[in-house]
Design a protein around this motif. Structure first.
Motif, PDB file in Angstrom:
ATOM      1  N   GLN A 197      22.604 -13.112  15.881  1.00  0.00           N
ATOM      2  CA  GLN A 197      21.206 -12.751  15.982  1.00  0.00           C
ATOM      3  C   GLN A 197      21.086 -11.258  16.228  1.00  0.00           C
ATOM      4  O   GLN A 197      21.793 -10.687  17.067  1.00  0.00           O
ATOM      5  CB  GLN A 197      20.539 -13.545  17.114  1.00  0.00           C
ATOM      6  N   ASP A 198      20.187 -10.667  15.501  1.00  0.00           N
ATOM      7  CA  ASP A 198      19.950  -9.233  15.639  1.00  0.00           C
ATOM      8  C   ASP A 198      18.932  -9.034  16.756  1.00  0.00           C
ATOM      9  O   ASP A 198      17.717  -9.094  16.536  1.00  0.00           O
ATOM     10  CB  ASP A 198      19.443  -8.653  14.312  1.00  0.00           C
ATOM     11  N   VAL A 199      19.447  -8.829  17.973  1.00  0.00           N
ATOM     12  CA  VAL A 199      18.599  -8.700  19.155  1.00  0.00           C
ATOM     13  C   VAL A 199      18.729  -7.280  19.695  1.00  0.00           C
ATOM     14  O   VAL A 199      19.832  -6.755  19.846  1.00  0.00           O
ATOM     15  CB  VAL A 199      19.002  -9.722  20.237  1.00  0.00           C
ATOM     16  N   GLU A 200      17.613  -6.711  19.972  1.00  0.00           N
ATOM     17  CA  GLU A 200      17.604  -5.356  20.529  1.00  0.00           C
ATOM     18  C   GLU A 200      17.715  -5.451  22.050  1.00  0.00           C
ATOM     19  O   GLU A 200      16.884  -6.085  22.715  1.00  0.00           O
ATOM     20  CB  GLU A 200      16.328  -4.627  20.135  1.00  0.00           C
ATOM     21  N   ILE A 201      18.748  -4.841  22.601  1.00  0.00           N
ATOM     22  CA  ILE A 201      18.991  -4.873  24.037  1.00  0.00           C
ATOM     23  C   ILE A 201      18.317  -3.668  24.691  1.00  0.00           C
ATOM     24  O   ILE A 201      18.551  -2.522  24.292  1.00  0.00           O
ATOM     25  CB  ILE A 201      20.493  -4.868  24.349  1.00  0.00           C
ATOM     26  N   ASP A 235      26.340  -7.185  23.755  1.00  0.00           N
ATOM     27  CA  ASP A 235      25.128  -7.658  23.100  1.00  0.00           C
ATOM     28  C   ASP A 235      24.810  -9.112  23.443  1.00  0.00           C
ATOM     29  O   ASP A 235      23.996  -9.753  22.778  1.00  0.00           O
ATOM     30  CB  ASP A 235      25.251  -7.503  21.582  1.00  0.00           C
ATOM     31  N   LEU A 236      25.471  -9.659  24.456  1.00  0.00           N
ATOM     32  CA  LEU A 236      25.277 -11.030  24.947  1.00  0.00           C
ATOM     33  C   LEU A 236      25.697 -12.092  23.937  1.00  0.00           C
ATOM     34  O   LEU A 236      25.385 -13.263  24.109  1.00  0.00           O
ATOM     35  CB  LEU A 236      23.815 -11.279  25.361  1.00  0.00           C
ATOM     36  N   GLN A 237      26.417 -11.722  22.877  1.00  0.00           N
ATOM     37  CA  GLN A 237      26.808 -12.685  21.850  1.00  0.00           C
ATOM     38  C   GLN A 237      28.214 -13.227  22.054  1.00  0.00           C
ATOM     39  O   GLN A 237      28.802 -13.830  21.165  1.00  0.00           O
ATOM     40  CB  GLN A 237      26.675 -12.056  20.463  1.00  0.00           C
ATOM     41  N   GLY A 238      28.749 -13.051  23.243  1.00  0.00           N
ATOM     42  CA  GLY A 238      30.040 -13.646  23.566  1.00  0.00           C
ATOM     43  C   GLY A 238      31.204 -12.719  23.289  1.00  0.00           C
ATOM     44  O   GLY A 238      31.081 -11.729  22.560  1.00  0.00           O
ATOM     45  N   PRO A 288      31.318 -17.391  26.376  1.00  0.00           N
ATOM     46  CA  PRO A 288      30.442 -17.780  25.262  1.00  0.00           C
ATOM     47  C   PRO A 288      29.229 -16.875  25.156  1.00  0.00           C
ATOM     48  O   PRO A 288      28.965 -16.035  26.027  1.00  0.00           O
ATOM     49  CB  PRO A 288      30.038 -19.203  25.637  1.00  0.00           C
ATOM     50  N   SER A 289      28.490 -17.075  24.082  1.00  0.00           N
ATOM     51  CA  SER A 289      27.267 -16.308  23.871  1.00  0.00           C
ATOM     52  C   SER A 289      26.205 -16.738  24.873  1.00  0.00           C
ATOM     53  O   SER A 289      26.093 -17.908  25.238  1.00  0.00           O
ATOM     54  CB  SER A 289      26.760 -16.515  22.441  1.00  0.00           C
ATOM     55  N   LEU A 290      25.403 -15.767  25.316  1.00  0.00           N
ATOM     56  CA  LEU A 290      24.280 -16.050  26.213  1.00  0.00           C
ATOM     57  C   LEU A 290      22.958 -16.069  25.459  1.00  0.00           C
ATOM     58  O   LEU A 290      21.902 -16.162  26.085  1.00  0.00           O
ATOM     59  CB  LEU A 290      24.223 -15.010  27.340  1.00  0.00           C
ATOM     60  N   VAL A 347      15.908 -11.363  27.070  1.00  0.00           N
ATOM     61  CA  VAL A 347      16.656 -11.183  25.817  1.00  0.00           C
ATOM     62  C   VAL A 347      16.550 -12.447  24.955  1.00  0.00           C
ATOM     63  O   VAL A 347      16.400 -12.368  23.738  1.00  0.00           O
ATOM     64  CB  VAL A 347      18.117 -10.849  26.110  1.00  0.00           C
ATOM     65  N   ASN A 348      16.599 -13.618  25.577  1.00  0.00           N
ATOM     66  CA  ASN A 348      16.480 -14.860  24.836  1.00  0.00           C
ATOM     67  C   ASN A 348      15.077 -15.054  24.277  1.00  0.00           C
ATOM     68  O   ASN A 348      14.906 -15.629  23.195  1.00  0.00           O
ATOM     69  CB  ASN A 348      16.871 -16.043  25.729  1.00  0.00           C
TER      70      ASN A 348
END
Length: 258
Positions: A175-179, A200-203, A208-210, A253-254
């Protein structure tokens, strides 16, 4: 003068009068019982192999095996299964006499006895006949081994829904998430969580990914302090206020990822 009269025949003791027992007789001396290896026997073997190969390829095209995702070392909950031709050994290890403290029986002793018996079968049964009833030992051992492999493979496959398993074990799309690195919770995340869960919280390699998690704020706070699964407790070392900021950061972020 008669033919052969006055002639003497001298034998050479260096040449044996008996034939060499290690040289097999020509196949033509056994009419109706054998045939030439080339091309008769080899052609039959090639035809049988071709029929099997065509049938196997047709089955593969008609019902392809469901494939799972590429192996993910960060997924600690994944239970791997061996390829189909080793499933009978995998099933064997589920029995009490071949698992636990008896694992050595399942991985070495029992397979060793089985394959060793098949290897020794031609030496134990040296009858001249080629029909099954003429070679009872070799045929019995082969049928027992074949039946064991088929049954253990079936027992292993029958309890697994391969298509559902393949659907469940697909990779989670990135997922393209802006932190927001200006968020006060990001600095707390960086000090306590980034080493395992990535920037980037993707693990990462050990966490694991958050992203896309289905936990409440209270559950995230509890996991941060008490751990879960392979995550040990006391990973978070900040204050209660910092814990609240970390939880708010992860939730925000989620929400953006949705």
């Amino acid at each position: 003068m008669k033919k052969g009269k006055g002639m003497k025949f001298v034998g050479d003791s260096r040449i044996s009068a008996e034939s060499n027992p290690h040289i097999p007789k020509d196949y033509s001396e056994y009419p109706g019982r054998t045939e030439a290896f080339w091309p008769n026997f080899l052609l039959k073997e090639w035809l049988v192999g071709s029929v099997f190969l065509v049938g196997f390829l047709s089955l593969t095209l008609a019902h392809p095996a469901p494939l799972e995702a590429v192996a993910d070392p960060t997924d600690a909950a994944y239970i791997p299964l061996p390829d189909w031709y080793f499933l009978f050994l995998y099933e064997l290890l589920k029995y009490e006499f071949a698992s636990g403290v008896w694992t050595i029986m399942g991985i070495l002793v029992i397979p060793g006895i089985g394959f060793g018996a098949l290897f020794l079968a031609p030496f134990l049964d040296q009858g001249p006949g080629r029909r099954p009833h003429s070679r009872p030992i070799a045929v019995s051992m082969m049928l027992l081994g074949l039946a064991s492999v088929i049954w253990l493979t079936y027992a292993s496959v029958a309890v697994v829904d391969w298509e559902t398993r393949a659907e469940e074990n697909q990779p989670i799309p990135e997922q393209d998430v802006e932190i927001d690195q200006e968020d006060p919770g990001y600095a707390i995340y960086e000090n306590n969580c980034m080493a395992c869960h990535g920037d980037d919280l993707q693990g990462g390699a050990s966490g694991p990914s958050l992203l896309g998690i289905d936990f409440s704020a209270e559950e995230i706070a509890t996991i941060s302090t008490d751990g879960i699964g392979d995550m040990p407790p006391d990973q978070f070392t900040g204050s209660d206020e910092e814990l609240d900021q970390l939880v708010d950061f992860i939730l925000s972020v989620n929400e953006d990822a949705e």
